[in-house]
Design an enzyme around this catalytic site. Sequence first.
Site, short mmCIF file in Angstrom:
data_model
loop_
_atom_site.label_atom_id
_atom_site.label_comp_id
_atom_site.label_asym_id
_atom_site.label_seq_id
_atom_site.Cartn_x
_atom_site.Cartn_y
_atom_site.Cartn_z
N ARG A 83 -13.68 17.51 -11.26
CA ARG A 83 -14.18 18.76 -10.70
C ARG A 83 -13.06 19.38 -9.85
NH1 ARG A 83 -17.34 19.67 -5.48
NH2 ARG A 83 -17.94 21.84 -5.66
N HIS A 127 -14.57 27.91 -4.15
CA HIS A 127 -14.51 26.88 -3.12
C HIS A 127 -13.78 27.50 -1.91
CE1 HIS A 127 -14.96 22.28 -2.65
NE2 HIS A 127 -14.60 22.74 -1.46
N GLU A 172 -21.03 24.86 -1.72
CA GLU A 172 -21.54 24.83 -0.35
C GLU A 172 -21.59 26.21 0.32
OE1 GLU A 172 -19.60 21.91 2.07
OE2 GLU A 172 -20.20 20.25 0.79
N ASN A 301 -23.83 17.81 -2.64
CA ASN A 301 -22.78 17.14 -1.86
C ASN A 301 -23.44 16.45 -0.67
OD1 ASN A 301 -21.03 18.43 -3.58
ND2 ASN A 301 -20.09 19.73 -2.02
N TYR A 303 -22.57 13.72 2.70
CA TYR A 303 -21.67 12.89 3.51
C TYR A 303 -22.41 12.10 4.58
CZ TYR A 303 -17.87 15.31 1.20
OH TYR A 303 -17.01 15.78 0.25
N GLU A 377 -20.03 15.81 -4.72
CA GLU A 377 -19.10 15.27 -3.71
C GLU A 377 -19.79 14.18 -2.92
OE1 GLU A 377 -17.33 18.05 -0.93
OE2 GLU A 377 -16.99 19.51 -2.52
C1 PNW Z 1 -17.08 19.70 2.04
N1 PNW Z 1 -19.81 20.52 7.71
O1 PNW Z 1 -16.82 20.37 3.21
C2 PNW Z 1 -16.22 20.47 1.08
O2 PNW Z 1 -16.85 20.86 -0.11
C3 PNW Z 1 -14.88 19.86 0.87
O3 PNW Z 1 -13.98 20.87 0.54
C4 PNW Z 1 -14.47 19.08 2.10
O4 PNW Z 1 -13.16 18.64 2.06
C5 PNW Z 1 -15.43 17.91 2.22
O5 PNW Z 1 -16.78 18.36 2.25
C6 PNW Z 1 -15.19 17.02 3.42
O6 PNW Z 1 -15.41 17.71 4.61
C7 PNW Z 1 -17.62 20.32 4.31
O7 PNW Z 1 -19.21 20.82 8.75
C8 PNW Z 1 -17.03 20.78 5.47
O8 PNW Z 1 -21.02 20.27 7.68
C9 PNW Z 1 -17.77 20.84 6.62
C10 PNW Z 1 -19.09 20.44 6.57
C11 PNW Z 1 -19.68 20.00 5.41
C12 PNW Z 1 -18.92 19.92 4.28
#
Ligand code: PNW
Length: 478
Positions: A83, A127, A172, A301, A303, A377
Site C-alpha cells: 500500500r 495521504h 484517515e 488503521n 494503533y 495500517e
Molecule cells: C497514521 N493521531 O497517522 C498515518 O496514516 C501514517 O501516515 C502515520 O505515519 C502513522 O499513522 C503513525 O502515526 C496518524 O494523532 C497520525 O491520532 C496521528 C494520529 C493517528 C494516526
Amino acid sequence: LSPSEAPAALSFPPSFTWGTATAAYQIEGAATLDGRTPSIWDTYSRTPGKVRNGDTGDTATDHYHRWREDVAIMADLGVGAYRFSIAWPRVQPTGRGPSVQKGLDFYRKLADELLEKNIQPVATLYHWDLPQELEDAGGWPERVTAERFAEYAGLAAEALGDRVRTWITLNEPWCSAFLGYSSGVHAPGRTDPVAALRAAHHLNLGHGKAVQALRANLPSDAQVSVTLNIHHVRPFTDDAQDVDAARRIDALANRVFTGPMLQGAYPEDLLRDTASLTDWSFVQDGDLKEIRQPLDFLGVNYYTPTLVSGGASGTSHGSDGHGKSEHSPWPAADDVTFHLPPGSTTAMGWAVDPTGLYDLLVRVKGDFPQMPLMITENGAAFDDYVDPEGNVNDPDRIDYLQGHLAAVHRAIEAGVDVRGYFLWSLLDNFEWGYGYSKRFGAVYVDYPTGKRIPKASARWYSAVARTGLLPAPSAAKG
Ligand code: PNW
C-alpha cells in the site's frame, strides 16, 4: 516443551493478504523534481517550529530514487501486497488541469515492478499532501476542493487503472480535518474548529465523488475503498458523564465519517453536540446521496485505544496522543479529558493494547455486518538502533505485531471478515510532526545515507507472511 505442550501457531486463511504500507510524503523525497510542486506538508514542514528538529520531506528515505531496491526488499520478505500513496502534487501539480507525464510514470514503473514481483499494488489517492495551490484557494474547508479531488481521482485511475486494481480514496480523513484545521499539529496548521467541521464534510464529499470517478475509469473488478482511523473509544469509568464523553468523541472521530459514507446521514447527536459552532448549512441537497457509495471493503488503521472522561471542564486536550497543541482537535468537547490507557507504551507514548483492536473489529462488524475489512495500517515506533554487529533488534515491535495479529486472528474466529493486514511501515520514514525522530519501519533507514537494514521484525513478519502462520507469543521473539 514437548510438541503436545507447545502453544500452537495460529493459522490465517490462505486468501489473507499480507502487506506493508507507506505514504508518498513520508518516503519519497525529490520534493522539487520532475514538475512536483509544493504540497501543504512542504509548506508546513518548512515553517520553523512546526516539525521536530526542523525536519522536512525534501529527501526523506529517497524512495523516489530507491524504489527498485525497496520493491526488491519486499520481494525478499515475501509480502503479497504494498500500500503506497500517490503524491497529488506530482501528478497534477496545481491540483487542477492536465496531468504530468513524469509524475504518472513514476507510479507506473513502481506498479509494474511490483506486479513483476507478484506484489499487489494498493494505491491511496490522498495521504495528506494537498497541492498548496488548493490550500491557497481555501483547502478542504471549501467545497471546490472536493470537486478537484474527484477530478484528480479520475485522472489517476485512467492512467494507472490497467495496473492498479485496488484503490483507497482518503487516508484517515479525521487527521486531515481535525489535526490539520482544528488543533493545527498537522498541515496546513490552522486552528479553527468550524473550518475543521467544514473540512470533514468536504472530505466526505470528495470521497463520494472520487469513488464515482474511480468506478467510471476502472475495470469492473477493481476494489475501491477508504481508510479510516476508527478510534476505539472507551469511557474511563461507567459514570454517565464518562459514557457521554465517549459517545461524543465517537461521533467526532468515527461517525462523522461512517455516518455519511456508509449510512447516508450525519449522526443526529453530532449535529446537536456541535450546534453552538455551526448549523452545518454547508451540507447541500444531494451531498449525502453522493457521499454514500458502495465500497468493496473498509480500510481500518489501528494503533492504540482512546480513553476518555467527561465533566472536568477546562482540562488538558494535549494528552490525547495526537501531539501537543494549545488547540483541541475535538470541536465543542473542551470538557473531555483524555487518559493514557494502562500498560506499556511505544516511543509515541501510545499504549500497547491488542484487545482494543479485537474490540474495534467486533464493533465495526456489528455496525456494518456486510462490510469486508482490511487492516490498512498497524504497527509501532520504538527507539531502534544499529548494534555493533550491524543488526537492528526490535523485540518490542515483534511483540506488538504478534499481539495485534493474534487479535486479528481472534476477530476472524469470531466471524469478522478481515481480508488482510498491512504493516505500518515498510520503512522508517518522516513521521509528520515528529519528523525522523520516530521509527515505525520493519526496515531501518540510516539517515542521511539512506541505507536500508531489515530489522529482526522484518524477518519475523516475513515468516508470518510466507506461511500464514502466526507463532505463539512465547516463540514470538524466535
Ligand atoms: C497514521 N493521531 O497517522 C498515518 O496514516 C501514517 O501516515 C502515520 O505515519 C502513522 O499513522 C503513525 O502515526 C496518524 O494523532 C497520525 O491520532 C496521528 C494520529 C493517528 C494516526
